[in-house]
Scaffold this active site. Structure first.
Site, PDB file in Angstrom:
ATOM      1  N   SER A 143       0.925  -1.537   0.052  1.00  0.00           N
ATOM      2  CA  SER A 143      -0.028  -0.212   0.210  1.00  0.00           C
ATOM      3  C   SER A 143       0.839   1.232  -0.545  1.00  0.00           C
ATOM      4  CB  SER A 143      -0.459   0.224   0.928  1.00  0.00           C
ATOM      5  OG  SER A 143      -1.187   1.344   1.623  1.00  0.00           O
ATOM      6  N   TYR A 156      -1.943  -1.343  10.725  1.00  0.00           N
ATOM      7  CA  TYR A 156      -2.418  -1.416   8.706  1.00  0.00           C
ATOM      8  C   TYR A 156      -0.733  -1.210   7.875  1.00  0.00           C
ATOM      9  CZ  TYR A 156      -3.854  -1.594   3.818  1.00  0.00           C
ATOM     10  OH  TYR A 156      -3.850  -1.274   3.010  1.00  0.00           O
TER      11      TYR A 156
HETATM   12  N1  LIG Z   1      -8.569  -0.247  -1.875  1.00  0.00           N
HETATM   13  C1  LIG Z   1      -7.664   0.682  -1.166  1.00  0.00           C
HETATM   14  O1  LIG Z   1      -7.474   1.394  -1.270  1.00  0.00           O
HETATM   15  C2  LIG Z   1      -6.360   0.074  -1.417  1.00  0.00           C
HETATM   16  C3  LIG Z   1      -4.257   0.583  -1.300  1.00  0.00           C
HETATM   17  C4  LIG Z   1      -4.414   0.074  -0.905  1.00  0.00           C
HETATM   18  C5  LIG Z   1      -3.810  -1.363  -0.747  1.00  0.00           C
HETATM   19  N2  LIG Z   1      -4.826  -2.034  -1.355  1.00  0.00           N
HETATM   20  C6  LIG Z   1      -4.284  -3.498  -0.774  1.00  0.00           C
HETATM   21  O2  LIG Z   1      -5.164  -4.333  -1.629  1.00  0.00           O
HETATM   22  C7  LIG Z   1      -5.182  -5.790  -0.824  1.00  0.00           C
HETATM   23  C8  LIG Z   1      -7.071  -6.143  -2.104  1.00  0.00           C
HETATM   24  O3  LIG Z   1      -7.892  -5.160  -1.061  1.00  0.00           O
HETATM   25  P1  LIG Z   1      -8.667  -4.111  -2.028  1.00  0.00           P
HETATM   26  O4  LIG Z   1      -8.740  -2.871  -1.862  1.00  0.00           O
HETATM   27  O5  LIG Z   1      -9.106  -4.793  -3.402  1.00  0.00           O
HETATM   28  O6  LIG Z   1      -9.952  -4.969  -0.763  1.00  0.00           O
HETATM   29  P2  LIG Z   1     -11.555  -5.571  -0.345  1.00  0.00           P
HETATM   30  O7  LIG Z   1     -12.503  -6.107  -2.701  1.00  0.00           O
HETATM   31  O8  LIG Z   1     -11.941  -6.186   0.247  1.00  0.00           O
HETATM   32  O9  LIG Z   1     -10.319  -7.919  -0.857  1.00  0.00           O
HETATM   33  C9  LIG Z   1      -9.993  -8.028   0.010  1.00  0.00           C
HETATM   34  C10 LIG Z   1      -9.706  -9.050  -0.186  1.00  0.00           C
HETATM   35  O10 LIG Z   1      -8.943  -9.732   0.246  1.00  0.00           O
HETATM   36  C11 LIG Z   1      -9.055 -11.539   0.764  1.00  0.00           C
HETATM   37  N3  LIG Z   1      -9.413 -11.213   2.447  1.00  0.00           N
HETATM   38  C12 LIG Z   1      -8.898 -10.374   3.760  1.00  0.00           C
HETATM   39  N4  LIG Z   1      -8.860 -11.407   5.062  1.00  0.00           N
HETATM   40  C13 LIG Z   1      -8.787 -12.521   3.701  1.00  0.00           C
HETATM   41  C14 LIG Z   1      -8.409 -13.819   5.621  1.00  0.00           C
HETATM   42  N5  LIG Z   1      -8.143 -13.996   6.390  1.00  0.00           N
HETATM   43  N6  LIG Z   1      -8.050 -14.649   4.478  1.00  0.00           N
HETATM   44  C15 LIG Z   1      -8.291 -14.840   2.979  1.00  0.00           C
HETATM   45  N7  LIG Z   1      -8.374 -13.821   2.176  1.00  0.00           N
HETATM   46  C16 LIG Z   1      -9.211 -12.985   3.421  1.00  0.00           C
HETATM   47  C17 LIG Z   1     -10.882 -10.896   1.155  1.00  0.00           C
HETATM   48  O11 LIG Z   1     -12.165 -11.358   0.979  1.00  0.00           O
HETATM   49  P3  LIG Z   1     -13.659 -11.577   1.692  1.00  0.00           P
HETATM   50  O12 LIG Z   1     -14.369 -10.919   1.096  1.00  0.00           O
HETATM   51  O13 LIG Z   1     -14.079 -12.721   1.470  1.00  0.00           O
HETATM   52  O14 LIG Z   1     -12.582 -10.816   3.266  1.00  0.00           O
HETATM   53  C18 LIG Z   1     -11.536 -10.214   0.059  1.00  0.00           C
HETATM   54  O15 LIG Z   1     -10.751 -10.318  -1.639  1.00  0.00           O
HETATM   55  C19 LIG Z   1      -5.439  -5.703  -0.108  1.00  0.00           C
HETATM   56  O16 LIG Z   1      -3.640  -5.858   0.354  1.00  0.00           O
HETATM   57  C20 LIG Z   1      -4.914  -3.839   0.337  1.00  0.00           C
HETATM   58  O17 LIG Z   1      -4.334  -3.611   1.474  1.00  0.00           O
HETATM   59  C21 LIG Z   1      -6.224  -1.326  -0.530  1.00  0.00           C
END
Ligand SMILES: NC(=O)c1ccc[n+]([C@@H]2O[C@H](COP(=O)([O-])OP(=O)(O)OC[C@H]3O[C@@H](n4cnc5c(N)ncnc54)[C@H](OP(=O)(O)O)[C@@H]3O)[C@@H](O)[C@H]2O)c1
Length: 240
Positions: A143, A156
């Site tokens: 991130s 985080y």
């Molecule tokens: N969105 C942003 O602004 C942003 C910015 C920087 C980095 N990120 C990073 O990008 C990655 C993806 O996030 P996203 O933004 O795409 O959000 P998202 O749509 O909420 O996706 C998160 C994914 O991780 C899975 N997950 C969470 N906890 C888990 C666990 N304990 N075991 C297995 N799977 C788990 C979720 O499954 P469930 O829904 O079933 O829990 C979902 O598939 C994350 O690492 C996040 O920190 C996001």
């Protein structure tokens, strides 16, 4: 059987789903992993409907057995691993005096521990791919908070800094064996994770999950001679 195969964690929505779709379009056999079975099943069905070869395994990836099951199911189905996308992640905000131990442990286990375990469990297949074509790739979703700490998102931020450090270490340890590692460091991306902030930042002003997938596709197209240890995605006016 696909010539190339990939595991994508956190593939049931957002960034992981966009990367999985891109990999499917590139002809990769896919194993998708995420926590909630129904949501993951729906994502897997959608990708199968688009004509892709998809396995899926639901589980809490903070749990060692779940990580082993994902890798074992992938090995059984495809027998090879060219791309590993460690993307599952969770962020739970709190001021430092209110941090709950349970929330600390969930973030450490999901954001850091699972990545270490996925590398370890995947090593044999990644080494085989690296030996075959020198272009095995592991993408770890950090991130922008993994570069610049954020108040109230301190745990985080710490876990995402760990992802960058881990990725650098893996680069030093494995790149000579044809296994590249890249950390993705995005600012706000329009996914379910950023629902909490959409009152202040419009979804249209956020990075799209597809933008991240475009960057990963570019990594796949690069020659074995080119390694990109980290990519930062910022938005106009973002304060670093
Ligand atoms: N969105 C942003 O602004 C942003 C910015 C920087 C980095 N990120 C990073 O990008 C990655 C993806 O996030 P996203 O933004 O795409 O959000 P998202 O749509 O909420 O996706 C998160 C994914 O991780 C899975 N997950 C969470 N906890 C888990 C666990 N304990 N075991 C297995 N799977 C788990 C979720 O499954 P469930 O829904 O079933 O829990 C979902 O598939 C994350 O690492 C996040 O920190 C996001």
């Amino acid at each position: 059987m696909a010539d190339r195969a990939a595991i994508v964690t956190g593939a049931s929505s957002g960034i992981g789903l966009a990367i999985a779709r891109m990999l499917g379009q590139q002809g990769y056999g896919l194993t998708l992993a995420a926590r909630r079975p129904d949501k993951l099943e729906a994502a897997a069905e959608a990708l199968r409907g688009e004509g892709f070869d998809v396995e899926h395994v639901a589980g809490n990836l903070g749990d060692e057995e779940a990580v082993k099951q994902v890798v074992a199911a992938h090995r059984e189905r495809y027998g090879r691993l060219d791309v590993l996308v460690n993307n599952a992640g969770v962020g739970i905000g709190a001021p430092v005096a209110d941090i709950q131990t349970k929330h600390l442990d969930i973030q450490l286990a999901t954001n850091v521990r699972s990545i270490v375990l996925f590398y370890r469990e995947s090593m044999e297949m990644l080494r085989a791919a690296g030996a075959e074509h020198r272009n095995a790739l592991v993408v770890n979703t950090s991130s922008l908070r993994g570069k610049f700490g954020q108040a109230w998102l301190s745990v985080y931020s710490a876990t995402k800094h760990a992802v960058v450090g881990w990725t650098q270490a893996m680069h030093k340890e494995l790149s000579a064996d044809g296994i590249k590692s890249t950390a993705l460091c995005p600012a706000f991306v329009d996914t379910p994770m950023t629902e909490f902030v959409k009152g202040q930042v419009a979804a249209d002003d956020m990075i799209r999950p597809e933008d991240i997938a475009i960057a990963v596709r570019a990594l796949l197209e690069m020659s074995p001679a080119c390694i990109v240890p980290e990519i930062q995605f910022i938005r106009p006016g973002d304060a670093l």
